[in-house]
Structure formats: C-alpha cells, structure tokens
Design a protein around this motif. Sequence first.
Motif, PDB file in Angstrom:
ATOM      1  N   UNK A   6      -2.715 -11.151  -0.827  1.00 10.94           N
ATOM      2  CA  UNK A   6      -3.051 -10.255  -1.932  1.00 10.94           C
ATOM      3  C   UNK A   6      -2.307  -8.933  -1.765  1.00 10.94           C
ATOM      4  N   UNK A   7      -1.581  -8.567  -2.813  1.00 11.26           N
ATOM      5  CA  UNK A   7      -0.869  -7.297  -2.806  1.00 11.26           C
ATOM      6  C   UNK A   7      -1.759  -6.197  -3.358  1.00 11.26           C
ATOM      7  N   UNK A   8      -1.559  -4.962  -2.925  1.00  7.37           N
ATOM      8  CA  UNK A   8      -2.277  -3.840  -3.531  1.00  7.37           C
ATOM      9  C   UNK A   8      -1.856  -3.703  -4.993  1.00  7.37           C
ATOM     10  N   UNK A   9      -2.616  -2.958  -5.781  1.00 11.28           N
ATOM     11  CA  UNK A   9      -2.198  -2.719  -7.168  1.00 11.28           C
ATOM     12  C   UNK A   9      -0.807  -2.106  -7.210  1.00 11.28           C
ATOM     13  N   UNK A  53       5.619   7.864  -0.681  1.00 12.89           N
ATOM     14  CA  UNK A  53       4.262   8.071  -1.176  1.00 12.89           C
ATOM     15  C   UNK A  53       3.345   7.001  -0.575  1.00 12.89           C
ATOM     16  N   UNK A  54       2.154   7.372  -0.087  1.00  8.39           N
ATOM     17  CA  UNK A  54       1.276   6.412   0.600  1.00  8.39           C
ATOM     18  C   UNK A  54       1.031   5.109  -0.163  1.00  8.39           C
ATOM     19  N   UNK A  55       0.714   5.196  -1.462  1.00 11.76           N
ATOM     20  CA  UNK A  55       0.419   3.967  -2.200  1.00 11.76           C
ATOM     21  C   UNK A  55       1.671   3.096  -2.372  1.00 11.76           C
ATOM     22  N   UNK A  56       2.826   3.747  -2.515  1.00 17.32           N
ATOM     23  CA  UNK A  56       4.080   2.989  -2.647  1.00 17.32           C
ATOM     24  C   UNK A  56       4.444   2.342  -1.313  1.00 17.32           C
ATOM     25  N   UNK A  57       4.303   3.091  -0.246  1.00 11.66           N
ATOM     26  CA  UNK A  57       4.627   2.553   1.074  1.00 11.66           C
ATOM     27  C   UNK A  57       3.711   1.380   1.423  1.00 11.66           C
ATOM     28  N   UNK A  58       2.427   1.505   1.092  1.00 10.34           N
ATOM     29  CA  UNK A  58       1.484   0.423   1.364  1.00 10.34           C
ATOM     30  C   UNK A  58       1.864  -0.832   0.603  1.00 10.34           C
ATOM     31  N   UNK A  59       2.247  -0.677  -0.663  1.00  8.65           N
ATOM     32  CA  UNK A  59       2.640  -1.818  -1.473  1.00  8.65           C
ATOM     33  C   UNK A  59       3.890  -2.483  -0.901  1.00  8.65           C
ATOM     34  N   UNK A  62       3.230  -4.529   2.324  1.00  5.99           N
ATOM     35  CA  UNK A  62       2.600  -5.811   2.004  1.00  5.99           C
ATOM     36  C   UNK A  62       3.604  -6.779   1.359  1.00  5.99           C
ATOM     37  N   UNK A  63       4.483  -6.240   0.518  1.00  6.90           N
ATOM     38  CA  UNK A  63       5.484  -7.082  -0.123  1.00  6.90           C
ATOM     39  C   UNK A  63       6.468  -7.619   0.919  1.00  6.90           C
ATOM     40  N   UNK A  64       6.833  -6.792   1.891  1.00 14.37           N
ATOM     41  CA  UNK A  64       7.698  -7.255   2.970  1.00 14.37           C
ATOM     42  C   UNK A  64       7.043  -8.390   3.752  1.00 14.37           C
ATOM     43  N   UNK A  65       5.741  -8.240   4.033  1.00 15.59           N
ATOM     44  CA  UNK A  65       5.006  -9.295   4.730  1.00 15.59           C
ATOM     45  C   UNK A  65       5.034 -10.592   3.926  1.00 15.59           C
ATOM     46  N   UNK A  66       4.864 -10.464   2.618  1.00 17.47           N
ATOM     47  CA  UNK A  66       4.885 -11.629   1.743  1.00 17.47           C
ATOM     48  C   UNK A  66       6.252 -12.310   1.778  1.00 17.47           C
ATOM     49  N   UNK A  67       7.311 -11.521   1.766  1.00 20.09           N
ATOM     50  CA  UNK A  67       8.658 -12.070   1.827  1.00 20.09           C
ATOM     51  C   UNK A  67       8.919 -12.772   3.153  1.00 20.09           C
ATOM     52  N   UNK A  68       8.423 -12.223   4.242  1.00 23.77           N
ATOM     53  CA  UNK A  68       8.604 -12.861   5.544  1.00 23.77           C
ATOM     54  C   UNK A  68       7.910 -14.220   5.592  1.00 23.77           C
TER      55      UNK A  68
END
Length: 313
Positions: A6-9, A53-59, A62-68
């Motif tokens: 699950x990705x953040x908003x 930005x914290x919310x952008x970095x968090x997203x 998570x997206x990098x983890x998904x790609x891995x």
Amino acid sequence: MASDQVLPPLPQQFKLIQHHMRTAQEHEKRDPVVAYFCRLYAMQTGMKIDSKTPECRKFLVKLMDQLEIMKKQLGDNESITQDVVGNAHIENYAYKMFLYADTEDRAGRFHKNMIKSFYTASLLYDVLTVFGELTEENIQHRKYAKWKAAYIHNCLKNGETPSSGPLGMETEFENEDDVSLPQSSDSNNLVADMPSSDLSNIQTPTADHPPSNFSTIQIPPGAHAPANTPAEVPSTSVLPSTPTIQPGPQNIPIIDPSLYSIASQGEMHLTPEDYARAQKYCKYAGSALQYEDVGTAVENLQKALKLLTTGRE
C-alpha cells in the motif's frame, strides 16, 4: 504482488504523475512490464519534482520499495533486465494503443475507449523517456495522442461531433505544451469510467502503414505490438462510421544472398549492444509473425542476420 504494498496518498505536488500511476495499477496483472516502467517513470519524475518534502519523500521511498519487489518478481523477464528489450516492449504497446485509437478515429467511431487508448498511448510515450530521449516519431505520436484525447473528449462532453484525423489541427500542433489533457474531475472520470478488464481477444488493426492523409505523424516501420497486448472494447453506442481501413497487400522483401556467404567468412566480434540490437530485431520479427505479416518479419530477420554477420546495420 507489488499491488499488495500500500502506497501513501499521492502528494499534491505529484499530480503530474497521477495518471501514470493509475495506468500502472490497471496493468498490474494485464502486463506487469508496463506497470513496472510506469512506476519507474513516476518515481524518476517525482524525484525531480520534490524529493525533500516529508510527504513526497515518504511516497517515493514506498514506491522504490514497490519497484524493488516487482524487479525481483520479474527477474527472469528480459524486458526488465535488458533496456533495449524493455524499450521495445513499451514502444510496441504504445504503438498498438495509438494505432487502434487512430483507426477508430478515422472510421468516425468516437467513444470513451478510443479516447482512453489515445490517452494511454500518450502516457506510455512519456514512460519511454526512462530509456533516453524520444525519437522524433515518438515525439510526434505523443503530441498527436494528447491532442486527440483532449479534443475528442471535449467534443463528446459538449455534445459536438469531432472531426476525424488531423484536419484542422496543423496550425495548433506546433508546441506540445499547448496541448492540454482533461483536468481535475473530468480527467479522473475519463479514466475511471472505462473498463480495464483484459480483453485480449479483441481484433486490432494489423496495417503496417498509417491511414491515408496522415501527413504529420509517421508510424515507425516494423513496430509491432505483442499479440497479448489488450485493447479496449469499442463502445456499442457510436456515431455513424465510415468504412474501416483495410491493410494493403504485403510486400515481402527479397532475401540478400550475400548474407548467407558472409556467415562463413569467420567469427564476428560483436559488442553487447550489437547482441541487444539483434534481439530487438528478432523480437520485432516474432511480433510481426503473430500478425501474419511476413514482409516485416523477413525485413527484421535480415537486419538481425546482417548485424550478426557483419557487425553493421
């Protein structure tokens, strides 16, 4: 599956990539390679927009983890491990979506699924930039697909009948930045209202050449899409149509006899790039055969043979 992560908003700063992410989600099972590169494009673009930005970095993390996760799952897929093959896969997929939509457009069949095919093609031409600069042909395809998606969408929304083909757009089609896709709720509805089920049994155009009067856009020769690339089903409620364009006769090139003699003259010292290009031509040939397009298959096989035997294209 990557979709289970699950990705953040999506941060507001990343609005530019929201439809690339939606396209990835729609292709999760239909074509994981398309899903992977859509997410890779989104991550690379997001990094350029805002990685602090914290919310952008968090997203992005998570997206990098998904790609891995996806990369491990698809580790035996050459489209993931070899850039040349991956580039050909995305380019062919975008080409099929583009050609389907253009044929529907020229036949006067204006409907949401055709709009979505134009729209998706434009997004996939964006995705191709992960492999480097776009060719001039792909730049033109992207511009045209964006223009058509917005133009036909707005016509149908306003109860107007769109004009088929590029007529009337030549003077408007100078700057891609001037082409705007539907925004806000309209853009969301454009994508969300259309079915995303796998409809691979739909027959799509097999013509190698663009429809007549296609003066501003050139379709690259031999750019066939894999047969399992799903197309969208045309709506049953369409405007009056003109006859569907039929493919012309096949022109089968004559095989160059010298290619056979060259092969016996000694072992060639080829680079990894040479092998990758030869694989690309063989992939195009295989796709062409799925469409019973012997001419294009022979042409691409000859290119591969020449490269492997002479080291030159």
